[in-house]
Each structure stands twice: as C-alpha cells, then as structure tokens.
Design a protein around this motif. Sequence first.
Motif, PDB file in Angstrom:
ATOM      1  N   THR A  44      -2.823  -8.622   3.968  1.00 36.98           N
ATOM      2  CA  THR A  44      -2.054  -8.636   4.046  1.00 36.98           C
ATOM      3  C   THR A  44      -1.649  -6.844   4.023  1.00 36.98           C
ATOM      4  O   THR A  44      -0.167  -6.204   3.780  1.00 36.98           O
ATOM      5  CB  THR A  44      -1.545  -9.367   2.217  1.00 36.98           C
ATOM      6  OG1 THR A  44      -1.121 -10.066   2.830  1.00 36.98           O
ATOM      7  CG2 THR A  44      -0.001  -8.613   1.928  1.00 36.98           C
ATOM      8  N   ASP A  45      -2.024  -6.041   3.297  1.00 30.27           N
ATOM      9  CA  ASP A  45      -2.787  -4.402   2.692  1.00 30.27           C
ATOM     10  C   ASP A  45      -1.765  -3.760   4.397  1.00 30.27           C
ATOM     11  O   ASP A  45      -1.484  -3.130   4.390  1.00 30.27           O
ATOM     12  CB  ASP A  45      -3.537  -4.078   2.015  1.00 30.27           C
ATOM     13  CG  ASP A  45      -3.939  -3.961   0.524  1.00 30.27           C
ATOM     14  OD1 ASP A  45      -2.492  -3.728   0.151  1.00 30.27           O
ATOM     15  OD2 ASP A  45      -4.692  -5.048   1.024  1.00 30.27           O
ATOM     16  N   LEU A  46      -2.844  -4.387   5.385  1.00 24.93           N
ATOM     17  CA  LEU A  46      -2.302  -4.402   6.475  1.00 24.93           C
ATOM     18  C   LEU A  46      -1.206  -4.526   7.167  1.00 24.93           C
ATOM     19  O   LEU A  46      -0.599  -3.598   7.593  1.00 24.93           O
ATOM     20  CB  LEU A  46      -3.188  -4.498   7.832  1.00 24.93           C
ATOM     21  CG  LEU A  46      -3.825  -4.011   8.932  1.00 24.93           C
ATOM     22  CD1 LEU A  46      -3.493  -2.680   9.021  1.00 24.93           C
ATOM     23  CD2 LEU A  46      -4.358  -5.069  10.214  1.00 24.93           C
ATOM     24  N   HIS A  47      -0.989  -5.482   7.361  1.00 25.39           N
ATOM     25  CA  HIS A  47       1.402  -6.156   7.345  1.00 25.39           C
ATOM     26  C   HIS A  47       1.889  -5.172   6.455  1.00 25.39           C
ATOM     27  O   HIS A  47       3.022  -4.418   7.510  1.00 25.39           O
ATOM     28  CB  HIS A  47       0.921  -7.742   6.562  1.00 25.39           C
ATOM     29  CG  HIS A  47       0.187  -9.147   7.719  1.00 25.39           C
ATOM     30  ND1 HIS A  47       0.565  -8.899   8.939  1.00 25.39           N
ATOM     31  CD2 HIS A  47      -0.152  -9.687   7.127  1.00 25.39           C
ATOM     32  CE1 HIS A  47      -0.201  -9.679   9.365  1.00 25.39           C
ATOM     33  NE2 HIS A  47      -0.242 -10.845   8.401  1.00 25.39           N
ATOM     34  N   TYR A  48       1.869  -4.965   5.267  1.00 28.60           N
ATOM     35  CA  TYR A  48       2.630  -4.015   4.653  1.00 28.60           C
ATOM     36  C   TYR A  48       3.240  -2.280   5.710  1.00 28.60           C
ATOM     37  O   TYR A  48       3.641  -2.098   6.322  1.00 28.60           O
ATOM     38  CB  TYR A  48       2.010  -3.486   3.329  1.00 28.60           C
ATOM     39  CG  TYR A  48       2.558  -4.453   2.576  1.00 28.60           C
ATOM     40  CD1 TYR A  48       4.423  -4.267   2.323  1.00 28.60           C
ATOM     41  CD2 TYR A  48       2.262  -5.640   1.905  1.00 28.60           C
ATOM     42  CE1 TYR A  48       4.951  -5.693   0.711  1.00 28.60           C
ATOM     43  CE2 TYR A  48       2.285  -6.829   1.220  1.00 28.60           C
ATOM     44  CZ  TYR A  48       3.903  -6.822   0.444  1.00 28.60           C
ATOM     45  OH  TYR A  48       4.847  -6.846  -0.534  1.00 28.60           O
ATOM     46  N   ARG A  49       1.089  -1.721   5.909  1.00 28.67           N
ATOM     47  CA  ARG A  49       1.229  -0.913   6.926  1.00 28.67           C
ATOM     48  C   ARG A  49       1.897  -0.730   8.032  1.00 28.67           C
ATOM     49  O   ARG A  49       2.410  -0.192   8.393  1.00 28.67           O
ATOM     50  CB  ARG A  49       0.223  -0.832   6.987  1.00 28.67           C
ATOM     51  CG  ARG A  49      -0.632   1.413   7.024  1.00 28.67           C
ATOM     52  CD  ARG A  49      -1.515   1.794   7.617  1.00 28.67           C
ATOM     53  NE  ARG A  49      -1.183   1.404   9.089  1.00 28.67           N
ATOM     54  CZ  ARG A  49      -2.670   1.420  10.156  1.00 28.67           C
ATOM     55  NH1 ARG A  49      -3.200   1.832   9.944  1.00 28.67           N
ATOM     56  NH2 ARG A  49      -2.262   1.910  11.535  1.00 28.67           N
ATOM     57  N   GLU A  50       2.265  -1.815   8.508  1.00 26.84           N
ATOM     58  CA  GLU A  50       2.783  -2.561  10.341  1.00 26.84           C
ATOM     59  C   GLU A  50       3.924  -3.048   9.510  1.00 26.84           C
ATOM     60  O   GLU A  50       4.572  -2.646  10.959  1.00 26.84           O
ATOM     61  CB  GLU A  50       2.199  -3.012  10.628  1.00 26.84           C
ATOM     62  CG  GLU A  50       0.030  -2.760  11.189  1.00 26.84           C
ATOM     63  CD  GLU A  50       0.031  -1.734  11.575  1.00 26.84           C
ATOM     64  OE1 GLU A  50       0.969  -1.182  12.986  1.00 26.84           O
ATOM     65  OE2 GLU A  50      -0.383  -0.470  11.236  1.00 26.84           O
ATOM     66  N   GLY A  51       4.465  -2.741   8.647  1.00 28.61           N
ATOM     67  CA  GLY A  51       6.444  -3.262   8.461  1.00 28.61           C
ATOM     68  C   GLY A  51       6.165  -4.347   8.957  1.00 28.61           C
ATOM     69  O   GLY A  51       7.187  -4.947   9.336  1.00 28.61           O
ATOM     70  N   GLY A  52       4.898  -5.264   8.822  1.00 35.05           N
ATOM     71  CA  GLY A  52       5.233  -6.907   8.721  1.00 35.05           C
ATOM     72  C   GLY A  52       6.086  -7.102   7.831  1.00 35.05           C
ATOM     73  O   GLY A  52       6.055  -8.470   7.885  1.00 35.05           O
ATOM     74  N   ILE A  53       5.923  -7.187   6.408  1.00 37.83           N
ATOM     75  CA  ILE A  53       6.658  -7.681   5.494  1.00 37.83           C
ATOM     76  C   ILE A  53       7.653  -7.306   4.973  1.00 37.83           C
ATOM     77  O   ILE A  53       8.744  -8.157   5.712  1.00 37.83           O
ATOM     78  CB  ILE A  53       5.619  -7.769   4.189  1.00 37.83           C
ATOM     79  CG1 ILE A  53       4.101  -7.306   4.570  1.00 37.83           C
ATOM     80  CG2 ILE A  53       6.087  -8.322   3.075  1.00 37.83           C
ATOM     81  CD1 ILE A  53       3.765  -8.778   4.345  1.00 37.83           C
TER      82      ILE A  53
END
Length: 361
Positions: A44-53
């Motif tokens: 989920t942290d990677l999702h945040y970094r990628e703008g996925g959230i």
Amino acid sequence: MTHEVRAVVARKQGAPVSVETILVPEPGPGEALVQVRACGVCHTDLHYREGGINDAFPFLLGHEAAGFVESVGDGVTDVAPGDFVILNWRAVCGSCRACRRGRPWYCFATRNATQPMTLLDGTALSPALGIGAFAEKTLVASGQCTKVDRTAPAAAAGLLGCGVMAGFGAAVNTGGVGRGDSVAVIGCGGVGIAAIAGAKVAGAARIIAVDIDERKLAKAERFGATDTVDSSRTDPVEAVRSLTGGFGADVVVEAVGRPETYQQAFYARDLAGTVVLVGVPIPEMKLELPLADVFGRGGALKSSWYGDCLPSRDFPALIDLYLQGRFDLGAFVSEEIGLDEVESAFDAMRRGDVLRSVVTL
C-alpha cells in the motif's frame, strides 16, 4: 512543543522517496504521540508513492507499525504514556450505524488525528492510511493505538497493523474457517500467506496454496499449506477440485485482486462454499460471471476489509497466540532495515524476494 523527526516522504508521483526532517505536534484532544519502533514496508505504501490511492502529495509513508506511547492529549483514557501499542488504520467511532448495530469492524466513520504533521516549510503531509509511521514519531488518534503485551518484538508485532491482519482475518473472521474445513488461497504474497497461517490456526484440514511463483509456494508450505498448485502450469480450478474429492474448497481466499483469479476462486469453491476477496483491485477492473452460476452455486461471495478485524479484540489475541508459539508472526519478517532503505525495500517487494521488509528505529 513541536518535535523534529526523521521520516520517509513521497513528494511526487513515481519519484523515489526521500528521508527528511518533519514536524510533529504535541497531541491535542483525543490524540496520541507514538515513538515508532518498527514499521513494515507494505505494498500500500508503494501504491501511495505511485499515486494509486490519491494525489494528495506529499505523503508521509508507513502504516504497519508498533511503538510506545510518548504522550496523549486531553480526554484520552484508552492508552497512556509508556504503553506498547500496535497502530491501526480503522479506529472505530462507536456511534455510526455499523457500530450501533454491533458491527464495529464495518465502522463508517473511523478516526485519525486532526492536527497535521508538516514539512519544515509548513506544507501539510498526508499520512498513509492516517498513520505515517516511517518516522521516528507519529501523531495518531488515540483509538488507532491498541495496547498489547510489551514482550512481543516490535518488528513482528507491527505487521498486525495491516497485511498480516488482513490475510489472517480474511480466512478466520470473514471466511469463518473452522476445524476440518478445506481452504484454498489464491495468491501467496504476504496477505495470502497470512490467510494460510490463519486457516492453520483455525484448524483447517486441507490448505491449498495457489500461485505462479515457486518461491512463494515454498513459503506457503512453511506457514501451513498442505498442498501447493503452480497455476502457471496447472488449471487451478481443476487442481483444487481434485484435492477436495472433486467438490471444491469450503472457503477460497482470493488474495490477488484480479478478475481472472476471482473467477478461479468462484469455481474452485464447493457448492454453498464461500469466496473471500481480500486482494485489492484497481478501479478499472470489471468482473463478469454468469448470473445463473452465481444463483445456482449458492454460498457466499464476500469482501474482506482489513480482515474484518476489531483491533481491540484481535491484536492482543494474535499477539498472545504468537507468544504461546501457536502463530509464527516473526517468520513474516524477511529483513530489518533503516529509514533510508525503504526505496530498496520497494524493489525487493516487486521482485518477490521478501514477505516483509521492516524498518526498525
């Protein structure tokens, strides 16, 4: 008093994270300041970094955390300075319609700290899942702190804050796995492995791990899988059926979050069996199933949010199981790293090299 602490920040979409000094305020009413001791690196942290959230950059990353309460604000009675706590991202409100109906794990008004943590120039940070624990200290709502036995190592305990609890709860809380059941888990990353571990603790008789990665299948066996299926070589539906007398599994946990694996889960369950979706799909994904099959096969199709957990109930219970040697929570920790190694931990996650990298402070 404002605290200057080191923390991992994602400033813009897709860019490498940076370790920066941020400002954390003293807790206000209903808030707690926590000294972070460990925080797992979750997808989920990677999702945040990628703008996925969402696009509310800059983000303060990290949310699978454990640490010690340093101070609390006015009106806080559930935790006190010195308590060893696991942080959770669903602090129930106690008054919404779900809470009033005795289903607080579905709370529709979960709480976070109201004061912002900021960069040195005053720019407000968006804490991941309302926590932001890749930091030496973080500010949360007091209800996000769940007190547990302080003898548990922080690196292991913190993992209950997200992925492990999501998988374990998907099997036990949402799926209702019990003694003698047959269970199939599709997708053997950290969440899927936790579902396998949960099924084992619950007494499942047969636990079938399904994945395309032989390394993940080997890990699944370590955590309790009785059988493994390499779905890159074998039809997983037929394999699960053949391992369950031709019927299918009582409970199938889908821990990938893709339409094709959900369809596999649907047809790999027994008649009147249960499918649990805990893998997180992206918004563009669509699912097609013959409605006659949905009707004719009966059973239940469920989604599992955070393992349908109630942190105040489940975190202490799972820590007790861990300390009793009945649940190997520590085995989820693949490596312990520092704050400046989070970006490399993301790379290891993408390669499938780790169950969890854990930042320790």
